[in-house]
Enzyme design. Sequence first.
Site, PDB file in Angstrom:
ATOM      1  N   GLY A 224       2.986  -6.484  33.707  1.00 47.60           N
ATOM      2  CA  GLY A 224       2.978  -8.176  34.644  1.00 47.60           C
ATOM      3  C   GLY A 224       3.765  -9.196  33.722  1.00 47.60           C
ATOM      4  CE  LYS A 227       7.403  -4.263  30.774  1.00 50.73           C
ATOM      5  NZ  LYS A 227       5.790  -4.948  30.798  1.00 50.73           N
ATOM      6  CB  THR A 228      11.001  -6.640  36.540  1.00 52.06           C
ATOM      7  OG1 THR A 228      10.010  -5.577  36.253  1.00 52.06           O
ATOM      8  CG2 THR A 228      11.516  -6.106  37.784  1.00 52.06           C
ATOM      9  CD  GLU A 443     -23.840 -12.357  32.507  1.00 48.93           C
ATOM     10  OE1 GLU A 443     -23.204 -12.951  31.642  1.00 48.93           O
ATOM     11  OE2 GLU A 443     -23.782 -11.100  32.429  1.00 48.93           O
TER      12      GLU A 443
END
Length: 630
Positions: A224, A227-228, A443
């Site tokens: 993601g 690269k493409t 939390e």
Amino acid sequence: MEMDNKKKRQSMILYLIIAAAAVIALRTFLFPSIMNGQIQETSYSEFLGMVDKKEVKQVKLDTSTGDITFTTGSGMDSKEFHTTLWPNDDSLVKRLQDSGATFSAQIPSQSANMLLYLLINLLPLIMIFGGAWLLNRRLKKAMGEDGPSMNFGGGFGLGAGGLGRSGAKEVKGEETGITFSDVAGQDEAKESLEEIVSFLEHPEKYAAIGARCPRGALLVGPPGTGKTLLAKAVAGEAKVPFFSISGSEFVEMFVGRGAAKVRDLFKQAKEKAPCIIFIDEIDTVGKKRDAGLNTNDEREQTLNQLLAEMDGFDNHKGIVVLAATNRPDSLDAALLRPGRFDRRIPVELPDLTGREAILKLHAGDVKMEGGVDFAAVARQTPGASGADLANMINEAALRAVRMGRTRVTQTDIEESVDTVIAGEKKKSTVLSEHEKEVVAYHETGHAIVAAVQDGKAPVSKITIVPRTSGALGFTMQAEEDERYLTTREEYKQRIAVLCGGRAAEELIFGHMTSGAANDIEKATKIARAMVTQLGMSERFGMMALGESRNRYLGGGSELTCSEGTARDVDEEVKTLVEEGHSTALKTLRENRFKLHEIAHYLQKKETITGEEFMNILNRDDGFAPRYPQE
Ligand code: ADP
Ligand code: MG
Ligand code: ZN
């Protein structure tokens, strides 16, 4: 996924059986020859005998099938018979004429009959082959989704090998229309690719001077990161065709196809040069060849073909092979030799400014309200890839539509950040008041340990709204600026922060819950890396005890030490985590009143901002215990 496919396959087979049954039934009813009852089946010789005895009154011949139906006797006595014409019986007409029977051939309906005949006889064939083709396609799709590890040998039944793949599937070069301006935050990668662009634009310049341009470059980075996208942008910048193929496509169902496809790909590319050939997920085909038992001949053939083609083409014409992978260490060394993929272009996760640029780029595609603070969003999303960020903008736009707005607001984006990081808010999970209280303390415990220890990654948000990812709440820390080095102290603080949740539960309720599982896992991972990879333990010092695996896929490390040492490593890891745990407990004990106050506030409000949190934490109460119960 697998289950689903199995079901589909089963129902497909059922359909085929039903269809075959229908065809048989159709044949039975449409062709009187097999029909029993009024029409009696006779032999051809008997028929001729009856003709000669002048018993036959009327004869009908279907010229397309050779079916003969004839009647004998008249009125109530009339009987109907069926037989089949003896091929090329020239004497029949004469015999019929001599007998005085009326005879006719069914020529008018011939064409219709022919069609029906063809249809009925071809239908089963069509269905079987159609079914096999569909099955074939489905299997292939399933294979693509389940990863390339599945490999059906050449022997898969149904004889569908040649179908749906007449030769290698043709790969067409496409004009991508994507340029470097569509890629944000990957400046180094773009710079390295500039040279390739210029080579593709003017291959003759390079040839004239005798320069050898790289034949191949390997884009390496986590999923993601673009690269493409970068590969497409190179083609788009140079305005050359883009031939792309994915490694997983190579791992074919039928032996020999992968190599054929490679040959085909390079052949077509050579015709269209200058051009780009892009091989995505090259690791699926270019894995290290090993001499072990589980060698995959098909993959090896494909890889060999690829190597041969890369050596074979004349790159003065301007063909550049780009490939992408997120597991470079698994690649076969032969692929990385000079003249092949000898350039390695890292495409890393975007840094702070990169993230901001990517957010802005994708925000350009949607209608945004003015004044959205992208820098703030970028700060909240360390570790997010370009694809994650693009997804966040899209989620925000979807949310805006759901809310009936025409523009995307800051709130939309902030909500979508949570969604992408932690999953959708889960409405079906209804926590009891007690559980909510536990989660709120948990939390708040993380947040206080984080805030008290250091201010470099301040708390930006605390929420106890359950998420579809299974998280019951989370504390978000936003980094103030990008940091490339992390000190030993900082790692230890991170472990303490992760221990803060469980510590708060223990301190307040005196029991443990399952809510800390993820925290414990993360803390242990950090501690293990400190000991085995970062040389940060006193016991082992600067000694590498493990090798990292799949760096880009978040894979851990593999121990490379002796068993005895491994036991000591475990001891050391345990010590580090325990240290973090006691730091957390100590911090929370000292801030016990704040813990109560903030946890109750959080329980009531469910989500609080970092600012609200810091306001309460920093307010001077003069040590007076405060319990804002209602
Ligand atoms: P990879 O091939 O590295 O896995 P992709 O190139 O397929 O990643 O990226 C997927 C999508 O994520 C792209 O289509 C684009 O929308 C977005 N994206 C990823 N990185 C970037 C970036 N650097 N700039 C802009 N968009 C990006
Ligand atoms: Mg990709
Ligand atoms: Zn936690």
